[in-house]
Design an enzyme around this catalytic site. Structure first.
Site, mmCIF file in Angstrom:
data_model
loop_
_atom_site.group_PDB
_atom_site.id
_atom_site.type_symbol
_atom_site.label_atom_id
_atom_site.label_comp_id
_atom_site.label_asym_id
_atom_site.label_seq_id
_atom_site.Cartn_x
_atom_site.Cartn_y
_atom_site.Cartn_z
ATOM 1 N N SER A 63 0.834 -1.208 0.000
ATOM 2 C CA SER A 63 0.000 0.000 0.000
ATOM 3 C C SER A 63 0.863 1.250 0.000
ATOM 4 C CB SER A 63 -0.896 0.019 1.245
ATOM 5 O OG SER A 63 -0.128 0.195 2.411
ATOM 6 N N ASP A 64 0.368 2.277 -0.678
ATOM 7 C CA ASP A 64 1.006 3.575 -0.523
ATOM 8 C C ASP A 64 0.821 3.989 0.941
ATOM 9 O OD1 ASP A 64 2.312 5.926 -1.000
ATOM 10 O OD2 ASP A 64 1.119 6.506 -2.733
ATOM 11 N N PHE A 65 1.631 4.958 1.384
ATOM 12 C CA PHE A 65 1.680 5.296 2.807
ATOM 13 C C PHE A 65 0.371 5.943 3.255
ATOM 14 C CE2 PHE A 65 6.455 5.184 3.791
ATOM 15 C CZ PHE A 65 6.680 4.223 2.826
ATOM 16 N N ALA B 96 -2.595 4.531 2.519
ATOM 17 C CA ALA B 96 -3.653 4.186 1.551
ATOM 18 C C ALA B 96 -4.417 2.918 1.950
ATOM 19 C CB ALA B 96 -3.068 4.023 0.152
#
Ligand SMILES: *[C@@H]1O[C@H](CO)[C@@H](O)[C@H](O)[C@H]1NC(C)=O
Ligand SMILES: *[C@@H]1O[C@H](CO)[C@@H](O)[C@H](O)[C@H]1NC(C)=O
Ligand SMILES: *[C@@H]1O[C@H](CO)[C@@H](O)[C@H](O)[C@H]1NC(C)=O
Ligand SMILES: *[C@@H]1O[C@H](CO)[C@@H](O)[C@H](O)[C@H]1NC(C)=O
Ligand SMILES: *[C@@H]1O[C@H](CO)[C@@H](O)[C@H](O)[C@H]1NC(C)=O
Length: 784
Positions: free
Chosen positions: A280-282, A284
């Site tokens: 996951s993006d930070f 997200a």
């Protein structure tokens, strides 16, 4: 990565688990619902090892592998020390290693894309990969491969990606993953997918100037647009063997990208056959069960939804343990496949350099500030020069026989500090904008790379001028208080070099398409006072409107240098004095007015629902395809760029020539209505190019294709090939464009497969998207 308003996003959680989403056109069979489980694809040996070792792990150990925390790296996933499995170290980003020193700040992706040079792109990637490896970083959070792709010129992160053209972006994405992973590094293609703008925010600015009240936008995109425009670059990264893919901040058809069963399971893991892991993006991640079942394999950073919560969900049975095993298999398979288990340096940096200890979060590391730059500065200078686009030239460039130069604008100067807006270059870009002072070499946020020095334009120009006995005057303050002294200097200069810029930062989309700090006024002021001709240098992370000044009588030359990285000044001097003949071409379109683009192609209001929605109404027609479809004449078209020499094209032909695909590391499962592999070549186009001018130089020939008339949804033309060759004066060479089945295919939404339409394809070749005089009609009669 970022914290200021992403934190508030953590509070949003989905109402409907995505695997129940009604929008799924192809429903999974029930046994598929928790999969798809990887079998490793062509990494079958690595997968076998991953599977065997997973059997020896406890539940807690498996969960540990799926959860990353901050430190010593930007994020570190857990390991299983008992079985000799270290966790992974993750770090940004696409233009070089962030958060550390003695590394190279490379030209950003969209800058390098202007080189249209496959070898250069691959070598840039190879060298960046070695720098990451040298610091012991296991996974690079990059490259950016189509999220954003560049749908809107207002998107604040386009400079981190290659180009809004899917062919240019996908070929470069493939080579970048391949080049970077050669050193054993694992790449993470990002941001998956349809991440074409930043969130919409309607709260007041906080004390730091950060945004509040932000909500992620839902990108609602028709299947065909997804498959033909936004997915191809990711498909190429899968083929190139990327070990990881990052899911993005936005929603897709109302579901968070990191829990989108459609985007992650159905499309990425089944259709593209991706065998690595999705992280996951930070910030997200918004759920435990929905993310796990939706296809997300690892949470970064911090234990918000995975960790203990994932462990409980598995114990309760809401996430089957087989799915947890699959996450572990997907994480360990690329790790084994790239031999990181036996042959990889220990972590040798620390994100914030705060602790003297040798272990953080159970990760052993060194922090020796080792130099991993090798001779990369020389190559970075080459990339920057090969990527500088000459947009206009009266003949003033290359500079010769001059005695006095005037240099104007803060963009020629050293940045006030190397990390002017804090270590991440996170200058806040709000209504009370704190501008970047000094030359702009890279944008801010997670795409920023750290530099050990900046070869400022003024430094390089001074050194060069001194060798040639040229006097250099400069006024590097560019506020109107200094207009008086600027006028005086300009009045005495045979050549006036004006530097203007546009600094972009993650988190902020653009409000307009103009330069920062009224750069237009600076140009006009110098132009009106200059004794000779004006050379304008633009450092910008995207399109700018140049109509205010481009046709003024003394504007002799314009260079678009993008975000060229630390070697900025040296590369510029190479071009200005003709040591390098410019060959770069614009990888996007420069329009004449904001009205040239669709008015609503970025959403700026919350809308009526519980989150803002962006309907990608323009479909396939972004960038030059939109201009083509609307018969709009751009100022500088996609593919445009001048040279100090001239070229002639002749003998354009296309032959049938079958070739098996050779370069694939992982095969995709994309369905194709034809024989053999979708990525096999079937035709080869060729054109002869002759250097008809007075100096040697490289030319970039471009091939554009028009689908048969039956394909009513297709824009007028598509880039389907490009090739760059260096030519001595009078030399002729043949440039070849292999055409793969996929290059001629369209996505059939009903049948859910790729197919080559029958009828007459028109191919054109030339030096830009609007200068393609040679034509070839190709009739395709049967399925291939
Ligand atoms: C989780 O990973 C960290 C880092 O490798 C390690 O120190 C810790 O012991 C691991 N926990 C378990 C249960 O293995
Ligand atoms: C989103 O919805 C559209 C319209 O129903 C559909 O064509 C498309 O495939 C959906 N996208 C995804 C990723 O499921
Ligand atoms: C740039 O300079 C101006 C004027 O000196 C100052 O107000 C501003 O804070 C500076 N910005 C940065 C990012 O250093
Ligand atoms: C591109 O080709 C056209 C002919 O189609 C020619 O007139 C023009 O000068 C060329 N432009 C460049 C930048 O080489
Ligand atoms: C293209 O140039 C090559 C020499 O480089 C020559 O042999 C060939 O005949 C040319 N082809 C055409 C179609 O003009």
């Amino acid at each position: 990565m970022w914290s200021i308003f992403r934190n508030s996003l953590l509070l949003l959680s989905p109402l409907i688990p995505s695997y129940l989403s009604p929008s799924t056109p192809q429903q999974f069979k029930p046994e598929r619902q928790h999969g798809p489980y990887t079998d490793g694809g062509s990494w079958s040996e690595a997968y076998g090892r991953a599977k065997d070792i997973t059997k020896k792990m406890t539940l807690e150990e498996k969960v540990n592998l799926t959860t990353a925390v901050i430190g010593p790296c930007q994020a570190n996933s857990g390991g299983v020390p008992r079985l000799g499995i270290s966790g992974l170290c993750f770090n940004d980003g696409p233009s070089g290693p962030r958060y550390t020193d003695f590394v190279t700040q490379w030209p950003s992706e969209f800058t390098a894309a202007a080189s249209f040079d496959r070898d250069l792109i691959e070598e840039r990637a190879r060298r960046i990969g070695r720098e990451f490896r040298g610091k012991g970083i296991n996974v690079e959070l990059g490259p950016v491969t189509g999220g954003p792709l560049g749908r809107s010129p207002y998107a604040g992160r386009n400079w981190e990606a290659f180009s809004p053209d899917p062919y240019l972006s996908s070929t470069m994405s493939f080579l970048t993953v391949k080049g970077m992973q050669e050193s054993g590094l694992i790449t993470c293609a990002k941001h998956y997918i349809l991440y074409e703008q930043e969130p919409v925010c309607d709260g007041p600015l906080d004390d730091e100037g950060g945004r509040t009240g932000c909500k992620d936008v839902s990108s609602d995109v028709y299947d065909k647009t997804m498959k033909e425009l936004y997915l191809p670059s990711f498909a190429e990264t899968v083929r190139a063997g990327t070990g990881a893919i990052m899911c993005s901040y936005n929603k897709i058809n109302g579901t968070a990208a990191c829990e989108s069963n459609d985007a992650l399971n159905r499309i990425l893991k089944i259709e593209l056959g991706f065998s690595g892991f999705v992280l996951s993006d930070f910030g997200a991640t918004h759920s435990t069960v929905s993310s796990a079942l939706g296809g997300m394999d690892m949470e970064l950073p911090g234990e918000h939804y995975y960790g203990k919560r994932l462990e409980r969900a598995v114990k309760k049975g809401s996430v089957p343990e087989s799915r947890l095993d699959d996450m572990v298999h997907r994480i360990l398979t690329p790790w084994y496949a790239s031999n990181q288990d036996t042959d990889y340096p220990q972590i040798n940096y620390q994100k914030y350099d705060l602790s003297d200890s040798k272990t953080v979060n159970g990760h052993r590391f060194k922090n020796e500030h080792i130099n991993v730059k090798a001779d990369n500065a020389i190559y970075a200078r080459k990339v920057a020069a090969e990527s500088t686009v000459l947009l206009k030239n009266s003949g003033i460039l290359p500079l010769k026989d001059i005695r006095r130069i005037g240099v104007f604008g803060t963009d020629a100067d050293y940045p006030s500090t190397l990390s002017g807006c804090g270590p991440d270059l996170f200058c806040m870009v709000n209504s009370k904008r704190r501008y970047w002072n000094g030359t702009v070499t890279i944008g801010g946020g997670s795409g920023a790379a750290y530099a050990d020095y900046i070869a400022a334009p003024i430094e390089a120009i001074n050194m060069k001028a001194r060798q040639h006995g040229i006097r250099v005057d400069h006024v590097l303050h560019d506020d109107s208080a200094h207009f008086g002294s600027m006028g005086w200097v300009a009045y005495q200069s045979e050549v006036c070099i004006v530097f203007v810029s546009l600094f972009l930062v993650e988190g902020w989309d653009r409000e307009h398409l103009r330069l920062d700090k009224n750069g237009e006024d600076l140009i006009k002021h110098v132009e009106s006072n200059c004794a000779g001709e004006v050379v304008v240098v633009i450092h910008a992370g995207g399109q700018v409107i140049v109509e205010d000044w481009i046709d003024l009588p003394k504007i002799g030359a314009v260079l678009f240098a993008g975000y060229p990285g630390q070697e900025t000044g040296n590369a510029l001097v190479d071009i200005m004095w003709g040591d390098v003949n410019p060959s770069a071409k614009l990888p996007f379109t420069m329009g004449k007015s904001h009205k040239d683009w669709p008015t609503d192609n970025i959403v700026r209001h919350m809308g009526k629902g519980s989150y803002p929605v962006s309907k990608f109404a323009e479909g396939l027609a972004i960038d030059y395809k939109w201009f083509d479809e609307h018969n709009t004449t751009p100022r500088y078209e996609f593919g445009f760029g001048l040279s100090y020499t001239s070229f002639e094209y002749s003998g354009f032909e296309i032959e049938e020539e079958w070739g098996k695909v050779k370069d694939t590391i992982q095969k995709t499962n994309e369905r194709f209505e034809g024989r053999n592999d979708l990525y096999d070549t079937i035709y080869i186009a060729k054109v002869n190019v002759t250097n008809t001018g007075k100096v040697p130089g490289a030319e970039i020939a471009q091939l554009y294709m028009t689908f048969p008339k039956s394909e009513v949804e297709q824009p007028p033309k598509h880039l389907k090939g490009y090739g760059k060759k260096y030519l001595e004066v009078g030399q002729t060479t043949t440039i070849k464009f292999p055409l793969r089945k996929k290059d001629l295919s369209v996505w059939d939404v009903k049948k859910q497969l790729w197919t080559i339409p029958q009828g007459i394809f028109i191919f054109r070749v030339g030096n830009s998207s609007r200068s393609i005089p040679l034509k070839f009609e190709l009739e395709v009669k049967s399925l291939h």
